[in-house]
Design a protein around this motif. Structure first.
Motif, PDB file in Angstrom:
ATOM      1  N   LEU A 121       6.903   5.014  -5.193  1.00 13.49           N
ATOM      2  CA  LEU A 121       5.564   5.014  -4.597  1.00 13.49           C
ATOM      3  C   LEU A 121       4.528   5.532  -5.587  1.00 13.49           C
ATOM      4  O   LEU A 121       3.403   5.019  -5.652  1.00 13.49           O
ATOM      5  CB  LEU A 121       5.548   5.887  -3.336  1.00 13.49           C
ATOM      6  CG  LEU A 121       6.296   5.363  -2.106  1.00 13.49           C
ATOM      7  CD1 LEU A 121       6.167   6.363  -0.961  1.00 13.49           C
ATOM      8  CD2 LEU A 121       5.758   4.009  -1.671  1.00 13.49           C
ATOM      9  N   GLN A 122       4.912   6.537  -6.353  1.00 10.46           N
ATOM     10  CA  GLN A 122       3.988   7.069  -7.355  1.00 10.46           C
ATOM     11  C   GLN A 122       3.662   6.015  -8.422  1.00 10.46           C
ATOM     12  O   GLN A 122       2.512   5.873  -8.832  1.00 10.46           O
ATOM     13  CB  GLN A 122       4.587   8.309  -8.016  1.00 10.46           C
ATOM     14  CG  GLN A 122       4.676   9.511  -7.081  1.00 10.46           C
ATOM     15  CD  GLN A 122       5.323  10.716  -7.751  1.00 10.46           C
ATOM     16  OE1 GLN A 122       6.341  10.601  -8.414  1.00 10.46           O
ATOM     17  NE2 GLN A 122       4.698  11.886  -7.584  1.00 10.46           N
ATOM     18  N   LEU A 142       3.775   2.839  -7.988  1.00  7.41           N
ATOM     19  CA  LEU A 142       3.023   1.770  -7.337  1.00  7.41           C
ATOM     20  C   LEU A 142       1.567   2.161  -7.090  1.00  7.41           C
ATOM     21  O   LEU A 142       0.690   1.300  -6.967  1.00  7.41           O
ATOM     22  CB  LEU A 142       3.710   1.433  -6.002  1.00  7.41           C
ATOM     23  CG  LEU A 142       3.198   0.225  -5.222  1.00  7.41           C
ATOM     24  CD1 LEU A 142       3.400  -1.067  -6.010  1.00  7.41           C
ATOM     25  CD2 LEU A 142       3.930   0.138  -3.873  1.00  7.41           C
ATOM     26  N   ASP A 143       1.303   3.449  -7.044  1.00  3.99           N
ATOM     27  CA  ASP A 143      -0.026   3.959  -6.696  1.00  3.99           C
ATOM     28  C   ASP A 143      -0.974   3.902  -7.893  1.00  3.99           C
ATOM     29  O   ASP A 143      -1.444   4.933  -8.389  1.00  3.99           O
ATOM     30  CB  ASP A 143       0.106   5.393  -6.165  1.00  3.99           C
ATOM     31  CG  ASP A 143      -1.198   5.947  -5.622  1.00  3.99           C
ATOM     32  OD1 ASP A 143      -2.050   5.141  -5.192  1.00  3.99           O
ATOM     33  OD2 ASP A 143      -1.366   7.178  -5.650  1.00  3.99           O
ATOM     34  N   ASP A 192       0.847  -1.191   0.000  1.00  4.32           N
ATOM     35  CA  ASP A 192       0.000   0.000   0.000  1.00  4.32           C
ATOM     36  C   ASP A 192       0.882   1.241   0.000  1.00  4.32           C
ATOM     37  O   ASP A 192       1.682   1.437   0.919  1.00  4.32           O
ATOM     38  CB  ASP A 192      -0.892  -0.011   1.241  1.00  4.32           C
ATOM     39  CG  ASP A 192      -1.846   1.171   1.268  1.00  4.32           C
ATOM     40  OD1 ASP A 192      -1.375   2.302   1.517  1.00  4.32           O
ATOM     41  OD2 ASP A 192      -3.043   0.968   1.043  1.00  4.32           O
ATOM     42  N   PRO A 193       0.795   2.097  -1.006  1.00  2.00           N
ATOM     43  CA  PRO A 193       1.691   3.258  -1.104  1.00  2.00           C
ATOM     44  C   PRO A 193       1.573   4.222   0.078  1.00  2.00           C
ATOM     45  O   PRO A 193       2.568   4.816   0.489  1.00  2.00           O
ATOM     46  CB  PRO A 193       1.290   3.932  -2.414  1.00  2.00           C
ATOM     47  CG  PRO A 193      -0.073   3.426  -2.721  1.00  2.00           C
ATOM     48  CD  PRO A 193      -0.132   2.042  -2.152  1.00  2.00           C
ATOM     49  N   TYR A 232      12.847   6.358  -4.182  1.00  2.63           N
ATOM     50  CA  TYR A 232      11.845   5.616  -3.404  1.00  2.63           C
ATOM     51  C   TYR A 232      10.481   6.305  -3.524  1.00  2.63           C
ATOM     52  O   TYR A 232       9.464   5.649  -3.765  1.00  2.63           O
ATOM     53  CB  TYR A 232      12.266   5.531  -1.939  1.00  2.63           C
ATOM     54  CG  TYR A 232      11.392   4.606  -1.118  1.00  2.63           C
ATOM     55  CD1 TYR A 232      11.747   3.271  -0.938  1.00  2.63           C
ATOM     56  CD2 TYR A 232      10.216   5.059  -0.528  1.00  2.63           C
ATOM     57  CE1 TYR A 232      10.949   2.418  -0.190  1.00  2.63           C
ATOM     58  CE2 TYR A 232       9.413   4.213   0.221  1.00  2.63           C
ATOM     59  CZ  TYR A 232       9.788   2.894   0.386  1.00  2.63           C
ATOM     60  OH  TYR A 232       8.990   2.045   1.125  1.00  2.63           O
ATOM     61  N   TYR A 233      10.473   7.626  -3.365  1.00  2.00           N
ATOM     62  CA  TYR A 233       9.208   8.365  -3.479  1.00  2.00           C
ATOM     63  C   TYR A 233       8.638   8.252  -4.886  1.00  2.00           C
ATOM     64  O   TYR A 233       7.416   8.144  -5.076  1.00  2.00           O
ATOM     65  CB  TYR A 233       9.421   9.834  -3.110  1.00  2.00           C
ATOM     66  CG  TYR A 233       9.751  10.059  -1.655  1.00  2.00           C
ATOM     67  CD1 TYR A 233       9.017   9.428  -0.652  1.00  2.00           C
ATOM     68  CD2 TYR A 233      10.803  10.892  -1.272  1.00  2.00           C
ATOM     69  CE1 TYR A 233       9.311   9.629   0.690  1.00  2.00           C
ATOM     70  CE2 TYR A 233      11.101  11.098   0.072  1.00  2.00           C
ATOM     71  CZ  TYR A 233      10.363  10.465   1.043  1.00  2.00           C
ATOM     72  OH  TYR A 233      10.657  10.656   2.364  1.00  2.00           O
ATOM     73  N   LEU A 256       4.618   4.966   2.558  1.00  2.00           N
ATOM     74  CA  LEU A 256       5.078   6.331   2.753  1.00  2.00           C
ATOM     75  C   LEU A 256       5.217   6.633   4.239  1.00  2.00           C
ATOM     76  O   LEU A 256       6.218   7.214   4.681  1.00  2.00           O
ATOM     77  CB  LEU A 256       4.106   7.315   2.106  1.00  2.00           C
ATOM     78  CG  LEU A 256       4.398   8.810   2.320  1.00  2.00           C
ATOM     79  CD1 LEU A 256       5.801   9.164   1.852  1.00  2.00           C
ATOM     80  CD2 LEU A 256       3.355   9.660   1.600  1.00  2.00           C
TER      81      LEU A 256
END
Length: 218
Positions: free
Chosen positions: A145-146, A148-149, A89-90, A141-142, A94
């Motif tokens: 997350l994008q 992965l979202d 889960d992003p 990494y950030y 985070l």
């Protein structure tokens, strides 16, 4: 008499061998000093004194103080590295990464200042490239997350800006502690306050980056 003149020591290892002060001891001493002192005060003499050895050991093992600081920065950077996520889960990831950044700044006090000070004074391409690579890790990494979202739980954000914000927010609570102590009651438990601050920052950032229902409809 031939035996009356002291022998000159060669250019080999300084006579601290018997004390057990070696490469790893100097690295450990440097890390300990960086927890309490700004990089400018972490001199070869201070490091040797902390390790219980001869300042010449710094030159023997590392060539100079800058190379020793580079090695310490490498170690700390490698310990904090996290590859971009490929599942999960992003939003939860985070939050976990924000906490990991806080742990890093607590365990490596003055690390950010070390990188900035050394970058400002170094002519070493290796140092500059190493610092660039370490700071790309959280940015990547950030960005991960994008990617992965896929359900759009997070608003659009600049990974670099988020990295700078999280580092600044977490680092100042450590390096700015003397100022913070002026602003709270004298009997404040600073460790407890640090945990409350960390939780506050997590809520602040997650609430700001989590996509709202009205945003999803536009």
């Amino acid at each position: 008499m031939a035996g009356s003149e002291p022998k000159k020591r060669g250019k080999g290892r300084p006579p601290a061998k018997q004390s057990g002060v070696g490469r790893e001891a100097l690295i450990a001493a440097t890390r300990e000093l960086l927890q309490e002192s700004p990089p400018a005060l972490v001199t070869a003499s201070a490091i040797a004194r902390q390790a219980g050895g001869d300042p010449a050991l710094v030159r023997y093992y590392f060539g100079n103080r800058e190379n020793l600081l580079l090695e310490v920065a490498k170690r700390i950077g490698e310990e904090s590295n996290q590859k971009p996520p490929t599942k999960g889960d992003p939003v939860e990831l985070l939050g976990a990464f924000i906490h990991a950044t806080f742990r890093f700044t607590r365990s490596a006090r003055n690390m950010q200042r070390l990188m900035i000070d050394e970058l400002d004074s170094t002519s070493s391409p290796e140092m500059r490239e190493s610092v660039r690579e370490w700071n790309k890790v959280p940015v990547d990494y950030y960005a991960g997350l994008q990617e992965l979202d896929d359900k759009g739980h997070l608003t659009d954000f600049n990974p670099l800006f988020l990295h700078l914000a999280v580092i600044g927010i977490s680092d100042f609570f450590v390096t700015g502690r003397p100022l913070i102590e002026l602003l709270v009651p004298e009997d404040t438990d600073m460790d407890e306050l640090a945990q409350e601050y960390e939780a506050f920052v997590e809520r602040l950032l997650l609430d700001g980056l989590r996509k709202r229902a009205e945003d999803a409809d536009t």
